[in-house]
Design a protein around this motif. Sequence first.
Motif, PDB file in Angstrom:
ATOM      1  N   PRO A  54      42.731  39.769  37.980  1.00  0.00           N
ATOM      2  CA  PRO A  54      41.728  39.545  39.032  1.00  0.00           C
ATOM      3  C   PRO A  54      40.306  39.875  38.544  1.00  0.00           C
ATOM      4  O   PRO A  54      39.716  40.876  38.944  1.00  0.00           O
ATOM      5  N   LEU A  55      39.759  39.018  37.702  1.00  0.00           N
ATOM      6  CA  LEU A  55      38.458  39.306  37.082  1.00  0.00           C
ATOM      7  C   LEU A  55      37.330  39.409  38.101  1.00  0.00           C
ATOM      8  O   LEU A  55      36.475  40.291  37.996  1.00  0.00           O
ATOM      9  N   ASN A  56      37.284  38.526  39.088  1.00  0.00           N
ATOM     10  CA  ASN A  56      36.239  38.617  40.115  1.00  0.00           C
ATOM     11  C   ASN A  56      36.360  39.919  40.898  1.00  0.00           C
ATOM     12  O   ASN A  56      35.361  40.560  41.221  1.00  0.00           O
ATOM     13  N   TRP A  57      37.574  40.299  41.212  1.00  0.00           N
ATOM     14  CA  TRP A  57      37.808  41.547  41.933  1.00  0.00           C
ATOM     15  C   TRP A  57      37.312  42.734  41.114  1.00  0.00           C
ATOM     16  O   TRP A  57      36.679  43.650  41.639  1.00  0.00           O
ATOM     17  N   LEU A  58      37.587  42.725  39.811  1.00  0.00           N
ATOM     18  CA  LEU A  58      37.145  43.812  38.935  1.00  0.00           C
ATOM     19  C   LEU A  58      35.619  43.910  38.907  1.00  0.00           C
ATOM     20  O   LEU A  58      35.064  45.005  39.018  1.00  0.00           O
ATOM     21  N   CYS A  59      34.942  42.781  38.766  1.00  0.00           N
ATOM     22  CA  CYS A  59      33.470  42.775  38.764  1.00  0.00           C
ATOM     23  C   CYS A  59      32.905  43.280  40.084  1.00  0.00           C
ATOM     24  O   CYS A  59      31.950  44.070  40.108  1.00  0.00           O
TER      25      CYS A  59
END
Length: 105
Positions: A54-59
């Motif tokens: 979940p790259l967007n969630w991490l950012c």
Amino acid sequence: MSIHCYNTLTVISKNVNSLDNIVCVRLLEYFNIEITEKTNTKIVGKFVSHWTPPLNWLCNALNDYPYCWIKNEWRTDENVAGIWVGYIENDIPFINQITWQIPQE
């Protein structure tokens, strides 16, 4: 067939309130996470996402909790793996990530 992504998330912060908030608000709200380690300054947990990490969630989590250092190690059913590390220093986000194909034996 659904492809699963197996994630191991580590969050480190000297701000205990940030850690508690990221667990209660961010993690448990979005993922069925199994907390494997929790101290006053560190949380480690495992969860499964669909297809990719979940790259967007991490950012977004990094922006919402700028005093946290966040690392996500992951691998998929298709033998793709990677590491994402993010932190903010002097109001500047630093994000490093690497992805690789796991060789078949």
